[in-house]
Structures are given as C-alpha cells and as structure tokens.
Write an enzyme that holds these catalytic residues in place. Structure first.
Site, PDB file in Angstrom:
ATOM      1  N   CYS A  83       0.832  -1.208   0.000  1.00 20.54           N
ATOM      2  CA  CYS A  83       0.000   0.000   0.000  1.00 20.54           C
ATOM      3  C   CYS A  83       0.875   1.270   0.000  1.00 20.54           C
ATOM      4  CB  CYS A  83      -0.978  -0.067   1.159  1.00 20.54           C
ATOM      5  SG  CYS A  83      -2.355   1.049   0.951  1.00 20.54           S
ATOM      6  N   HIS A 179      -3.060  -5.161   1.766  1.00 20.47           N
ATOM      7  CA  HIS A 179      -2.352  -5.548   2.994  1.00 20.47           C
ATOM      8  C   HIS A 179      -2.613  -7.014   3.320  1.00 20.47           C
ATOM      9  CE1 HIS A 179      -1.817  -1.295   4.365  1.00 20.47           C
ATOM     10  NE2 HIS A 179      -2.965  -1.111   3.759  1.00 20.47           N
ATOM     11  N   GLU A 181      -0.850  -8.519   5.414  1.00 18.19           N
ATOM     12  CA  GLU A 181      -0.449  -8.616   6.831  1.00 18.19           C
ATOM     13  C   GLU A 181      -1.625  -8.412   7.785  1.00 18.19           C
ATOM     14  OE1 GLU A 181       0.194  -6.175   4.831  1.00 18.19           O
ATOM     15  OE2 GLU A 181      -0.009  -4.245   5.857  1.00 18.19           O
TER      16      GLU A 181
END
Ligand code: GLN
Length: 206
Positions: A83, A179, A181
């Site tokens: 991002c 993302h 994560e």
C-alpha cells in the site's frame, strides 16, 4: 544449508507491527524493526508497510534512510512494499509529481485510487507467485489503496483486481496495493522470505 536471515520492517509510521507479527508468528522469521540507518545495515531484506506515504517519505529523508534504502536496493537487497510502501517504491505518482518517492520500482501509481465511497474492502486476489504454478487466491485488505497505472518493461504483473494491477515484482522488488499482513494469509510474506533466501544464496555464490 539455510542461512539465518533478518527481515527488516521499516518502522517510522504505519502498520509495521502487523508485518512483524505475521513474519514472526506465522512464518517463524527473525525480524528487526528499522528506524535508523544502523538498523537497516543489520537487515537482509526490508518490508515497507502501509500507512501515510507522505509522512513516511519525510521521515525517511530526515533520518537518511531515503538514501540508505536506495543504496541497499542498488546492491540487490529484497524490498516488499504494501500500500503506502508500494507508493514509496514507485517511480512516480499520477498527478502528484511533487511527492517524492524512492523511484526504485518502474511503475506509476494512483493514490487512493479505488474512490472515496469505498474507503476499504477485502478481496481474494488471484496471484501467480510461482512460475508455471496455477494462480492462488491471496486474501487482501485494501485501505484507501493505490493501484498501478503504468508498468515498465521489467515489471511482472502478479495480480489484478477488477482489471487493475495490484501486485507486481521487478527483480528484487515486490509490491502489493493491499495488505496481506492484516489477514491470516501468509502466502505473500512466505514468497518474500524466499526472495531473501534466493538473494543470499546468490550472494554466497559470488
Ligand atoms: N492512501 C495512503 C497513502 O497514499 C495509503 C494507505 C495505506 O497504506 N493503507 O499514503
């Protein structure tokens, strides 16, 4: 023989803790939060997290990490931007020529490109991470996400969402507009760890 590697996570601003958690807990990797040039020295690869790209670039410039990351990239250190991290790596930003970037990944990005109405959403992105392998679905969270509006000749497209390019690789540089994560899907991070391993093997052979 597998060598010990340290994955740096740029920790100036943004969601660096989520990257650290995924690398440590899901993949058992050794990580180092990077806030200084000294800490960057200790890393074998670097994750550039999501956050606010204008803030992160200012802090990088102030601390000297801007030049230090460019230097390590020139030496082949693997980089992975999510991002805002992808925006930082890009060569240029559409209609934002004034915003500095590291200029390491030969793409143009559009910031906040999916529109204001849909500030954030989640999607499964078909990604071809491994050559010859079938596409695998990677779960990603998009938060005021960019997408890529131009790719240079050296850039491989790894994933698209609604026709827009949202995941790319150029040699030692990996970037996703979303993302992973923030999910429990560790597929992209596992792939990045393999990029670091391959760069270490290459280094030990030369
Ligand atoms: N829109 C942000 C920027 O341009 C990126 C958002 C994010 O990293 N989640 O910096």
């Amino acid at each position: 023989m597998s060598m010990q590697k340290i994955v740096g996570v740029l920790a100036l601003q943004g969601d660096f803790e989520a990257h650290e958690r995924m690398l440590q807990n899901a993949l058992g990797a050794k990580t180092r939060l990077v806030k200084t040039c000294q800490e960057l020295e200790e890393a074998d690869g670097l994750v550039l997290p999501g956050g606010e790209s204008t803030t992160i670039v200012k802090l990088m410039q102030r601390i000297g990490l801007y030049e230090a990351i460019q230097q390590r990239s020139a030496e082949g250190m693997p980089l992975y931007g999510t991002c805002a991290g992808m925006i930082l790596l890009a060569r240029s930003i559409l209609a934002r020529e004034d915003q500095p970037t590291l200029g390491l990944l030969d793409v143009e990005v559009a910031r906040n490109a999916f529109g204001r109405q849909i500030d954030s959403f989640e999607a499964d992105i078909p990604m071809q991470l491994y050559e010859g392998a079938r596409h695998q679905l990677v779960h990603g969270v998009f938060i005021r996400a960019p997408y890529i509006t131009r790719c240079g000749a050296e850039v491989s497209v790894l994933g698209r969402y609604q026709e827009k390019v949202v995941a790319v690789r150029q040699q030692h540089i990996l970037a996703t507009a979303f993302h992973p994560e923030l999910t429990d899907d560790a597929g992209v991070h596992r792939y990045f760890l393999q990029m670091i391993e391959q760069s270490q093997e290459k280094r030990s052979r030369t």
